[in-house]
Design an enzyme around this catalytic site. Structure first.
Site, PDB file in Angstrom:
ATOM      1  NE  ARG A 122      14.626  -1.407  -7.622  1.00 39.01           N
ATOM      2  CZ  ARG A 122      13.504  -0.932  -7.094  1.00 39.01           C
ATOM      3  NH1 ARG A 122      13.554  -0.069  -6.111  1.00 39.01           N
ATOM      4  NH2 ARG A 122      12.331  -1.302  -7.566  1.00 39.01           N
ATOM      5  CD  GLU A 126       4.212   1.883  -4.138  1.00 36.19           C
ATOM      6  OE1 GLU A 126       5.390   1.479  -4.059  1.00 36.19           O
ATOM      7  OE2 GLU A 126       3.871   3.033  -3.874  1.00 36.19           O
TER       8      GLU A 126
END
Ligand SMILES: O=P(O)(O)OC[C@H]1O[C@H](OP(=O)(O)OP(=O)(O)O)[C@H](O)[C@@H]1O
Ligand SMILES: Nc1ncnc2[nH]cnc12
Length: 179
Positions: free
Chosen positions: A67, A104
């Site tokens: 991204r 994460e």
């Protein structure tokens, strides 16, 4: 013209439990599909590569796969700077440096071409989300191993409930929005 805050509020949506239970995923695809909003975001991120007089102070813009690429390439063009991809392991064809880190939701290794920078290049790092900070931290290590100077890091979204900012306390990190 909408304010940057309006653009960000309209263009970023929360997807609960993606890619795994407990993660609130920040999806920027509505923002990318909004031409004027995307343009405002690119201009705002490019400002982190300029000084107070509007002079460009970076030579290269790094985008972190995947991204980060979407944001970093237009920022590089807006600044008249070169674009350097930092990619996931095994994707770059020439000799690389590699750094591993925890995410994460998992683990990853990123790489950069050893010859991606000229010595002393000033580098702006761009990514979409700052979460635990592991990705940016690994990316900064890569840039420094290449002999380049980190001018700063700019992200679209900072997740304040995760320790990214604290982890990068010694670094210059700017975010367009903190949630
Ligand atoms: O601050 P951190 O905890 O390191 O997390 C932030 C990173 O996580 C996401 O990347 P991801 O590896 O999911 O890849 P993608 O861009 O290919 O979707 C995001 O785009 C950041 O690069
Ligand atoms: N919660 C999150 N949303 C989007 N991208 C992320 N990268 C790491 N954590 C993320």
């Amino acid at each position: 013209m909408r304010s940057l805050d309006e653009v960000l509020t309209q263009g970023i949506r929360d997807i609960p439990d993606y890619p795994q239970p407990g993660v609130l995923f920040k999806d920027i695809t509505p923002l990318l599909a909004d031409h004027t909003g995307f343009t405002q975001v690119v201009e705002a991120m490019a400002a982190f590569g300029k000084d107070d007089d509007g002079e460009v102070v970076v030579d290269k813009v790094v985008g972190i796969e995947a991204r980060g690429f979407i944001l970093a390439a237009p920022v590089a063009l807006a600044l008249g700077a070169g674009f350097v991809p930092v990619r996931k392991q095994g994707k770059l064809p020439a000799a690389t440096y590699a750094e591993s880190y925890a995410l994460e939701y998992g683990e990853a290794t990123i790489e950069v071409h050893q010859d991606a920078f000229a010595p002393g290049d000033r580098v702006l790092v761009i990514d979409d989300v700052l979460a635990t900070g592991g990705t940016v931290e690994a990316c900064l290590r890569l840039i420094r191993r290449c002999g380049a100077d980190v001018a700063g890091t700019a992200v679209l979204i900072e997740l304040s409930f995760l320790p990214g900012r604290k982890r990068l306390a010694d670094e210059r990190v700017d975010a367009l929005v903190t949630v």
